[in-house]
Design a protein around this motif. Sequence first.
Motif, PDB file in Angstrom:
ATOM      1  N   GLY A  90     -58.601  88.546 -30.708  1.00 32.11           N
ATOM      2  CA  GLY A  90     -58.356  90.054 -30.727  1.00 32.11           C
ATOM      3  C   GLY A  90     -59.562  90.584 -30.265  1.00 32.11           C
ATOM      4  N   VAL A  91     -60.643  90.465 -30.459  1.00 32.33           N
ATOM      5  CA  VAL A  91     -61.728  90.895 -29.905  1.00 32.33           C
ATOM      6  C   VAL A  91     -61.599  90.749 -28.404  1.00 32.33           C
ATOM      7  CG1 VAL A  91     -64.292  90.741 -29.572  1.00 32.33           C
ATOM      8  CG2 VAL A  91     -63.327  90.596 -31.945  1.00 32.33           C
ATOM      9  N   ALA A  92     -61.462  89.649 -27.653  1.00 32.76           N
ATOM     10  CA  ALA A  92     -61.314  89.530 -26.601  1.00 32.76           C
ATOM     11  C   ALA A  92     -60.236  90.446 -25.994  1.00 32.76           C
ATOM     12  CB  ALA A  92     -60.978  88.012 -26.011  1.00 32.76           C
ATOM     13  N   ARG A  93     -58.973  90.486 -26.504  1.00 36.22           N
ATOM     14  CA  ARG A  93     -57.759  91.174 -25.712  1.00 36.22           C
ATOM     15  C   ARG A  93     -58.104  92.605 -25.759  1.00 36.22           C
ATOM     16  NH1 ARG A  93     -52.976  87.691 -28.952  1.00 36.22           N
ATOM     17  NH2 ARG A  93     -52.898  85.812 -27.332  1.00 36.22           N
ATOM     18  N   LEU A  94     -58.977  93.266 -26.520  1.00 36.24           N
ATOM     19  CA  LEU A  94     -59.590  94.698 -26.632  1.00 36.24           C
ATOM     20  C   LEU A  94     -59.893  95.024 -25.201  1.00 36.24           C
ATOM     21  CD1 LEU A  94     -61.353  95.262 -29.980  1.00 36.24           C
ATOM     22  CD2 LEU A  94     -58.652  96.192 -29.116  1.00 36.24           C
ATOM     23  N   LEU A  95     -60.388  93.863 -24.311  1.00 35.50           N
ATOM     24  CA  LEU A  95     -61.009  94.160 -22.920  1.00 35.50           C
ATOM     25  C   LEU A  95     -59.811  93.987 -21.840  1.00 35.50           C
ATOM     26  CD1 LEU A  95     -64.326  92.088 -23.180  1.00 35.50           C
ATOM     27  CD2 LEU A  95     -63.923  94.544 -23.398  1.00 35.50           C
ATOM     28  N   THR A  96     -58.905  93.587 -22.289  1.00 37.83           N
ATOM     29  CA  THR A  96     -57.653  93.067 -21.298  1.00 37.83           C
ATOM     30  C   THR A  96     -56.656  94.212 -21.199  1.00 37.83           C
ATOM     31  OG1 THR A  96     -58.286  90.858 -21.716  1.00 37.83           O
ATOM     32  CG2 THR A  96     -56.125  91.513 -20.494  1.00 37.83           C
ATOM     33  N   VAL A  97     -56.305  94.521 -19.877  1.00 40.65           N
ATOM     34  CA  VAL A  97     -55.196  95.542 -19.684  1.00 40.65           C
ATOM     35  C   VAL A  97     -54.516  94.934 -18.890  1.00 40.65           C
ATOM     36  CG1 VAL A  97     -54.649  97.863 -18.752  1.00 40.65           C
ATOM     37  CG2 VAL A  97     -56.836  97.651 -19.945  1.00 40.65           C
ATOM     38  N   ARG A  98     -52.919  94.695 -19.160  1.00 41.18           N
ATOM     39  CA  ARG A  98     -52.104  94.194 -18.141  1.00 41.18           C
ATOM     40  C   ARG A  98     -50.949  95.073 -18.192  1.00 41.18           C
ATOM     41  NH1 ARG A  98     -53.603  89.283 -20.864  1.00 41.18           N
ATOM     42  NH2 ARG A  98     -54.341  87.763 -19.319  1.00 41.18           N
ATOM     43  N   ASP A  99     -50.726  95.836 -16.904  1.00 44.16           N
ATOM     44  CA  ASP A  99     -49.746  96.929 -16.772  1.00 44.16           C
ATOM     45  C   ASP A  99     -48.424  96.091 -16.012  1.00 44.16           C
ATOM     46  OD1 ASP A  99     -51.073  99.077 -17.407  1.00 44.16           O
ATOM     47  OD2 ASP A  99     -52.192  98.791 -15.848  1.00 44.16           O
ATOM     48  N   PRO A 100     -47.298  96.591 -16.390  1.00 46.75           N
ATOM     49  CA  PRO A 100     -45.860  96.181 -15.729  1.00 46.75           C
ATOM     50  C   PRO A 100     -46.198  96.417 -14.448  1.00 46.75           C
ATOM     51  CG  PRO A 100     -45.430  97.302 -17.595  1.00 46.75           C
ATOM     52  CD  PRO A 100     -46.986  97.592 -17.653  1.00 46.75           C
ATOM     53  N   VAL A 101     -45.870  95.395 -13.529  1.00 49.52           N
ATOM     54  CA  VAL A 101     -46.109  95.772 -11.982  1.00 49.52           C
ATOM     55  C   VAL A 101     -44.830  95.540 -11.467  1.00 49.52           C
ATOM     56  CG1 VAL A 101     -47.260  94.610  -9.850  1.00 49.52           C
ATOM     57  CG2 VAL A 101     -48.592  94.801 -12.177  1.00 49.52           C
ATOM     58  N   SER A 102     -44.544  96.414 -10.327  1.00 50.57           N
ATOM     59  CA  SER A 102     -43.442  96.539  -9.611  1.00 50.57           C
ATOM     60  C   SER A 102     -43.772  96.781  -8.240  1.00 50.57           C
ATOM     61  CB  SER A 102     -42.282  97.415 -10.118  1.00 50.57           C
ATOM     62  OG  SER A 102     -42.713  98.551 -10.094  1.00 50.57           O
ATOM     63  N   ARG A 103     -43.256  97.775  -7.287  1.00 49.30           N
ATOM     64  CA  ARG A 103     -43.488  97.777  -6.176  1.00 49.30           C
ATOM     65  C   ARG A 103     -44.788  98.915  -6.058  1.00 49.30           C
ATOM     66  NH1 ARG A 103     -42.815  95.450  -1.555  1.00 49.30           N
ATOM     67  NH2 ARG A 103     -42.711  97.494  -0.464  1.00 49.30           N
ATOM     68  N   ARG A 106     -60.386  96.404 -18.110  1.00 48.71           N
ATOM     69  CA  ARG A 106     -60.463  97.641 -19.065  1.00 48.71           C
ATOM     70  C   ARG A 106     -61.567  98.345 -18.213  1.00 48.71           C
ATOM     71  NH1 ARG A 106     -57.959  99.862 -22.853  1.00 48.71           N
ATOM     72  NH2 ARG A 106     -57.129  97.890 -23.848  1.00 48.71           N
ATOM     73  N   ARG A 107     -62.707  97.902 -18.037  1.00 47.33           N
ATOM     74  CA  ARG A 107     -63.625  98.896 -17.513  1.00 47.33           C
ATOM     75  C   ARG A 107     -63.326  99.072 -16.036  1.00 47.33           C
ATOM     76  NH1 ARG A 107     -68.666  97.175 -14.869  1.00 47.33           N
ATOM     77  NH2 ARG A 107     -68.337  95.247 -15.688  1.00 47.33           N
ATOM     78  N   ALA A 108     -62.875  97.974 -15.499  1.00 44.52           N
ATOM     79  CA  ALA A 108     -62.485  98.277 -13.851  1.00 44.52           C
ATOM     80  C   ALA A 108     -61.426  99.501 -13.788  1.00 44.52           C
ATOM     81  CB  ALA A 108     -61.724  97.001 -13.207  1.00 44.52           C
ATOM     82  N   ARG A 109     -60.489  99.585 -14.751  1.00 40.13           N
ATOM     83  CA  ARG A 109     -59.533 100.482 -14.770  1.00 40.13           C
ATOM     84  C   ARG A 109     -60.158 102.117 -14.731  1.00 40.13           C
ATOM     85  NH1 ARG A 109     -54.382 101.359 -18.454  1.00 40.13           N
ATOM     86  NH2 ARG A 109     -56.059 101.410 -20.030  1.00 40.13           N
ATOM     87  N   LEU A 110     -61.124 101.956 -15.853  1.00 44.47           N
ATOM     88  CA  LEU A 110     -61.731 103.082 -16.067  1.00 44.47           C
ATOM     89  C   LEU A 110     -62.518 103.727 -14.832  1.00 44.47           C
ATOM     90  CD1 LEU A 110     -63.455 102.652 -19.644  1.00 44.47           C
ATOM     91  CD2 LEU A 110     -61.857 104.619 -18.987  1.00 44.47           C
ATOM     92  N   ALA A 111     -63.191 102.801 -14.216  1.00 43.15           N
ATOM     93  CA  ALA A 111     -64.084 103.089 -13.116  1.00 43.15           C
ATOM     94  C   ALA A 111     -63.074 103.494 -11.828  1.00 43.15           C
ATOM     95  CB  ALA A 111     -64.897 102.132 -12.781  1.00 43.15           C
ATOM     96  N   LEU A 112     -62.295 102.808 -11.744  1.00 43.85           N
ATOM     97  CA  LEU A 112     -61.236 103.322 -10.579  1.00 43.85           C
ATOM     98  C   LEU A 112     -60.378 104.483 -10.756  1.00 43.85           C
ATOM     99  CD1 LEU A 112     -59.893  99.663  -9.764  1.00 43.85           C
ATOM    100  CD2 LEU A 112     -61.471 101.062  -8.432  1.00 43.85           C
ATOM    101  N   ARG A 113     -60.112 104.807 -11.952  1.00 40.23           N
ATOM    102  CA  ARG A 113     -59.453 106.071 -12.462  1.00 40.23           C
ATOM    103  C   ARG A 113     -60.441 107.309 -12.046  1.00 40.23           C
ATOM    104  NH1 ARG A 113     -55.564 105.072 -17.784  1.00 40.23           N
ATOM    105  NH2 ARG A 113     -53.915 104.038 -16.562  1.00 40.23           N
TER     106      ARG A 113
END
Length: 225
Positions: free
Chosen positions: A37-50, A158-165
């Motif tokens: 659970g601790v590890a999954r807090l760092l992971t973001v997986r979005d539904p990906v289409s086009r 998660r951190r990458a998404r923050l930085a890119l957003r």
Amino acid sequence: MASAGRGRRLRRAGAAALALLVLGLAAYALRAPLLTGVARLLTVRDPVSRADLVLVLGGELNTRPFHAAALYRRGVAPRVVLVREQQGPAVRQGLYPHRTDVAVRILRRGGVPASAVVVLETPGGAASTADEARALRGYLRATGLRRVVVVTNPYHSRRARLALRRGTRGLGAEILMSPAPAWEFDEANWWRSEEGLIAYFNEYVKLAAYLLRGPGAVFPRLPGG
């Protein structure tokens, strides 16, 4: 009276020790789901289409470009974008291949044609996710593209998404995360290897520092990060 008070204190100390022992045993028994659970807090997986493009973040070669090639073959996006990494002395002297060039070769071997690979150049090369976010911002402004699927490691997502957003704020960009499948370790076993312990510990430290210091926080890139 003194002996009675001493007896109560001993009983309280014994009860506290027993409670600590029970808590310790419970934590040990539940260590796998807790650490997962601790590890999954760092992971973001979005539904990906086009999407308009797949962005492969630098720093790791054994999973990210392979996953990006698979996304391309699925028709997720018509182009794969990389930001050319900073090169060290060994690369400059021709003693070691540039990691971005290796990533491009992996993409080509994975079925991505040369016409679909875009390498963004930055002064001095990218040394952090913040550098890649700035390069992406310039590319999106120049092309008008907006929907981006980002490939990185799960613990970095998660951190990458923050930085890119933050780096593309105001452009109307949509940042979707598609972490590459794990290679050496993942959320379910990271604590069983030295590499996994270091990677997840470092990422939590970096995420905390990033949140505290804001979008200006810069971290030197380490292998795998």
